[in-house]
Enzyme design. Structure first.
Site, PDB file in Angstrom:
ATOM      1  CE  LYS A 126      -4.549   0.806   0.194  1.00  0.00           C
ATOM      2  NZ  LYS A 126      -5.608   0.046  -0.155  1.00  0.00           N
ATOM      3  CG  ASP A 166      -7.163   3.185  -0.815  1.00  0.00           C
ATOM      4  OD1 ASP A 166      -7.994   2.087  -0.684  1.00  0.00           O
ATOM      5  OD2 ASP A 166      -7.358   4.006   0.285  1.00  0.00           O
TER       6      ASP A 166
HETATM    7  P1  NDP Z   1     -13.012   7.617  -3.051  1.00  0.00           P
HETATM    8  O1  NDP Z   1     -11.567   8.690  -2.916  1.00  0.00           O
HETATM    9  O2  NDP Z   1     -13.383   7.573  -4.159  1.00  0.00           O
HETATM   10  O3  NDP Z   1     -14.269   8.186  -2.043  1.00  0.00           O
HETATM   11  C1  NDP Z   1     -14.148   8.036  -0.563  1.00  0.00           C
HETATM   12  C2  NDP Z   1     -15.172   8.587   0.119  1.00  0.00           C
HETATM   13  O4  NDP Z   1     -15.371   8.117   1.413  1.00  0.00           O
HETATM   14  C3  NDP Z   1     -15.734   9.859   0.037  1.00  0.00           C
HETATM   15  O5  NDP Z   1     -17.081  10.172  -0.235  1.00  0.00           O
HETATM   16  C4  NDP Z   1     -15.059  10.711   1.032  1.00  0.00           C
HETATM   17  O6  NDP Z   1     -15.591  11.908   1.371  1.00  0.00           O
HETATM   18  C5  NDP Z   1     -15.317   9.481   2.232  1.00  0.00           C
HETATM   19  N1  NDP Z   1     -14.184   9.828   2.924  1.00  0.00           N
HETATM   20  C6  NDP Z   1     -13.023   9.593   3.088  1.00  0.00           C
HETATM   21  N2  NDP Z   1     -12.394   9.810   4.122  1.00  0.00           N
HETATM   22  C7  NDP Z   1     -13.162  10.077   5.145  1.00  0.00           C
HETATM   23  C8  NDP Z   1     -13.002  10.468   6.325  1.00  0.00           C
HETATM   24  N3  NDP Z   1     -12.112  10.651   6.887  1.00  0.00           N
HETATM   25  N4  NDP Z   1     -14.337  10.747   6.961  1.00  0.00           N
HETATM   26  C9  NDP Z   1     -15.456  10.801   6.278  1.00  0.00           C
HETATM   27  N5  NDP Z   1     -15.736  10.383   4.975  1.00  0.00           N
HETATM   28  C10 NDP Z   1     -14.390  10.093   4.203  1.00  0.00           C
HETATM   29  O7  NDP Z   1     -12.365   6.274  -2.340  1.00  0.00           O
HETATM   30  P2  NDP Z   1     -12.749   4.755  -2.456  1.00  0.00           P
HETATM   31  O8  NDP Z   1     -14.345   4.959  -2.689  1.00  0.00           O
HETATM   32  O9  NDP Z   1     -12.010   4.233  -3.386  1.00  0.00           O
HETATM   33  O10 NDP Z   1     -12.563   4.099  -1.174  1.00  0.00           O
HETATM   34  C11 NDP Z   1     -13.464   4.165   0.082  1.00  0.00           C
HETATM   35  C12 NDP Z   1     -13.007   2.937   1.006  1.00  0.00           C
HETATM   36  O11 NDP Z   1     -12.946   1.833   0.245  1.00  0.00           O
HETATM   37  C13 NDP Z   1     -11.763   3.118   1.616  1.00  0.00           C
HETATM   38  O12 NDP Z   1     -11.709   2.696   2.938  1.00  0.00           O
HETATM   39  C14 NDP Z   1     -10.848   2.194   0.597  1.00  0.00           C
HETATM   40  O13 NDP Z   1      -9.501   2.060   1.409  1.00  0.00           O
HETATM   41  C15 NDP Z   1     -11.803   1.064   0.356  1.00  0.00           C
HETATM   42  N6  NDP Z   1     -11.507   0.306  -0.807  1.00  0.00           N
HETATM   43  C16 NDP Z   1     -11.386   0.673  -2.059  1.00  0.00           C
HETATM   44  C17 NDP Z   1     -11.068   0.033  -2.917  1.00  0.00           C
HETATM   45  C18 NDP Z   1     -11.116   0.582  -4.536  1.00  0.00           C
HETATM   46  O14 NDP Z   1     -10.856  -0.261  -5.336  1.00  0.00           O
HETATM   47  N7  NDP Z   1     -11.159   2.063  -4.579  1.00  0.00           N
HETATM   48  C19 NDP Z   1     -10.893  -1.538  -2.842  1.00  0.00           C
HETATM   49  C20 NDP Z   1     -11.185  -1.812  -1.616  1.00  0.00           C
HETATM   50  C21 NDP Z   1     -11.270  -1.040  -0.520  1.00  0.00           C
HETATM   51  P3  NDP Z   1     -14.989  13.255   1.074  1.00  0.00           P
HETATM   52  O15 NDP Z   1     -14.838  13.429  -0.248  1.00  0.00           O
HETATM   53  O16 NDP Z   1     -15.495  14.125   2.072  1.00  0.00           O
HETATM   54  O17 NDP Z   1     -13.320  13.050   1.595  1.00  0.00           O
HETATM   55  O1  2IT Z   2      -7.825  -1.773  -0.691  1.00  0.00           O
HETATM   56  C1  2IT Z   2      -7.806  -2.126  -1.719  1.00  0.00           C
HETATM   57  O2  2IT Z   2      -7.902  -3.306  -2.007  1.00  0.00           O
HETATM   58  C2  2IT Z   2      -7.590  -1.298  -2.914  1.00  0.00           C
HETATM   59  N1  2IT Z   2      -7.529   0.114  -2.566  1.00  0.00           N
HETATM   60  C3  2IT Z   2      -7.356  -1.822  -4.314  1.00  0.00           C
HETATM   61  C4  2IT Z   2      -5.823  -2.406  -4.476  1.00  0.00           C
HETATM   62  C5  2IT Z   2      -5.676  -2.736  -5.894  1.00  0.00           C
HETATM   63  O3  2IT Z   2      -4.541  -3.166  -6.176  1.00  0.00           O
HETATM   64  O4  2IT Z   2      -6.735  -2.864  -6.696  1.00  0.00           O
END
Ligand code: NDP
Ligand code: 2IT
Length: 445
Positions: A126, A166
């Site tokens: 990461k 992420d």
């Molecule tokens: P994005 O940046 O697309 O969206 C994040 C969302 O979460 C936004 O709405 C953001 O709001 C909110 N958010 C982020 N930080 C905070 C915080 N500290 N408090 C409140 N709201 C918050 O990210 P993703 O959708 O990609 O990721 C969301 C979650 O999913 C994370 O935990 C990530 O690690 C996990 N994840 C993502 C994967 C992926 O493929 N993208 C895979 C597996 C897990 P704001 O705009 O106000 O910051």
């Molecule tokens: O938390 C996760 O699994 C991710 N942000 C996606 C990682 C990836 O390599 O697609």
């Protein structure tokens, strides 16, 4: 907590001072696997726990860039290469002002077990930076990404370490990062996943985490003869994971009533249908606005500064960030009749919150199982890049679905306790065994 676990955690805490999220992630895994290790002492003798909690490599670097005013900005960049026992390091990059070493180490640690569960050959890593993309122009984001990659490029490669998105890293950022990597290396390779469709990306990668979380929820519900159809769902966040969670819930006949961002929650009891979801996608991915605008547009409630967990639901999909469901949120969910929690985010529930869910015997799917769909399709993107072919939407989606079903089976295999399936235990032991066996095979590294 047993003495052995306590003694181990003392050492982890002393060695990794102040890294509270990392301690939390390690403790959960150690609590799950210790009884298994005691029955299989070869892992204890080989000090697998001590080795698996120490990153193979930690890279920390300066990221200087020029903002639109011509002023110099300096951020800190990181890449944690946690474990490569079963494949190249694989995991996302997070851009958020809260990013620090402890947060990235917890994420890298979780990634090792998650990637093992996917059945694909990927190690865990990461990275990211404390850079805040909010309020930055496209030009500033590009400048940052180019500077970040100017150091990162020497540490990664399609067979070494393959980053992805992420929080704060989506298609735009992956594009800028890929462009700079290609320029520095003079190589067009699958060094990043989540790429654009026209230049090596995979169909279904944007959808994969959200779709996967809903497929996982569907599998959990099936164990009780139930399904998503007709379920009222709460979703937190409004980014990549949240958006495609809503899309899949809609496809399966459920109804999502909340979305949120760091400012507040919208509550739409009529449901976020596909048309409203298209508005959210435009708002968040193109205009980069706040979720509050949804409430103005559709005349529904906006809960300033609140998370969605006080709203009545059958199933909850936390899809924002770590520790966003604490003990009182968990109690509120259970009290209001929630029977299923599938974590799209990484470690969104505190240990006390998990205890509430498990004591109430509801279906609780931890992130490293429920959100593994994203990295799974990243793994499929790597395969397509190696083959220099691209698979159809249907093919990738079918593979994603198959992987989520298989992760669920692994959880059942290792996590069944009488009539209850402890998905935390199942995911942790299931993810651990493959990595630990590979480490044993490969000698003292
Ligand atoms: P994005 O940046 O697309 O969206 C994040 C969302 O979460 C936004 O709405 C953001 O709001 C909110 N958010 C982020 N930080 C905070 C915080 N500290 N408090 C409140 N709201 C918050 O990210 P993703 O959708 O990609 O990721 C969301 C979650 O999913 C994370 O935990 C990530 O690690 C996990 N994840 C993502 C994967 C992926 O493929 N993208 C895979 C597996 C897990 P704001 O705009 O106000 O910051
Ligand atoms: O938390 C996760 O699994 C991710 N942000 C996606 C990682 C990836 O390599 O697609």
């Amino acid at each position: 907590m047993s003495n052995k676990i306590e003694a181990f955690m003392e050492k982890v805490k002393a060695k990794n001072t102040g890294e509270t999220e990392f301690h939390q992630a390690v403790q959960e895994v150690v609590e799950s696997v210790m009884p298994y290790l005691e029955k299989n002492p070869k892992y204890l003798k080989a000090k697998i726990l001590e080795r698996i909690t120490e990153p193979e490599r930690t890279i920390i670097f300066r990221v200087p860039w020029l903002d639109d005013k011509g002023e110099i900005q300096v951020n800190r960049g990181y890449r944690i290469e946690m474990n490569s026992a079963i494949g190249p390091y694989k995991g996302g990059l997070r851009l958020h002002p809260s990013v620090n070493l402890g947060i990235l180490k917890f994420l890298a640690f979780e990634q090792v077990f998650k990637n093992s569960l996917t059945t694909l050959p990927m190690g865990g890593g990461k990275g990211g930076s404390d850079f805040d993309p909010k309020g930055k122009s496209d030009n500033e984001v590009m400048k940052f990404c180019q500077s970040f990659m100017s150091e990162l490029f020497r540490h990664i490669g399609p067979d070494t370490d393959v980053p992805a998105g992420d929080i704060g890293v989506g298609g735009r950022e992956i594009g800028y990062l890929f462009g700079q990597y290609k320029r520095l290396r003079n190589e067009f390779t699958g060094v990043l996943t989540g790429k654009g469709l026209k230049w090596g990306g995979s169909l279904i990668r944007p959808e994969a985490t959200g779709y996967g979380a809903v497929y996982f929820a569907e599998e959990m519900l099936k164990t009780r003869g139930d399904s998503i159809k007709g379920k009222v769902c709460t979703v937190s966040g409004s980014g990549n994971v949240a958006q495609y969670t809503v899309e899949k819930v809609n496809q399966l006949g459920g109804k999502c009533v909340t979305l949120s961002d760091s400012n507040g929650t919208i509550y739409d009891p009529k449901g976020i249908d596909d048309k409203k979801l298209a508005f959210v996608m435009e708002l968040k991915n193109v205009k980069r606005g706040r979720i509050k605008e949804y409430a103005t547009k559709y005349g529904c409630k906006y809960l300033e500064g609140k998370r969605p967990w006080g709203m009545k639901c059958d199933a909850a999909f936390p899809s924002a960030t770590q520790n966003e469901i604490d003990k009182s949120d968990a109690k509120e969910l259970v009290k209001n009749g929630c029977i299923c929690v599938a974590e799209g985010a990484n470690m969104p529930t505190t240990p006390e919150g998990i205890e509430v869910f498990q004591n109430a015997k509801i279906l609780y799917g931890p992130g490293k199982a429920a959100n593994a769909g994203g990295v799974s399709v990243s793994g499929l993107e790597m395969s397509q890049n190696s083959e220099r072919l691209s698979w159809s939407r249907k093919e990738v989606d079918a593979k994603l679905h198959g992987i989520m079903v298989s992760i669920h089976q692994t959880c059942v295999k290792y996590g069944t306790e009488g009539k209850y399936i402890n998905y935390v235990k199942g995911a942790n032991i299931g993810g651990f065994v493959k990595v630990a066996d590979a480490m044993l095979d490969q000698g003292l590294v």
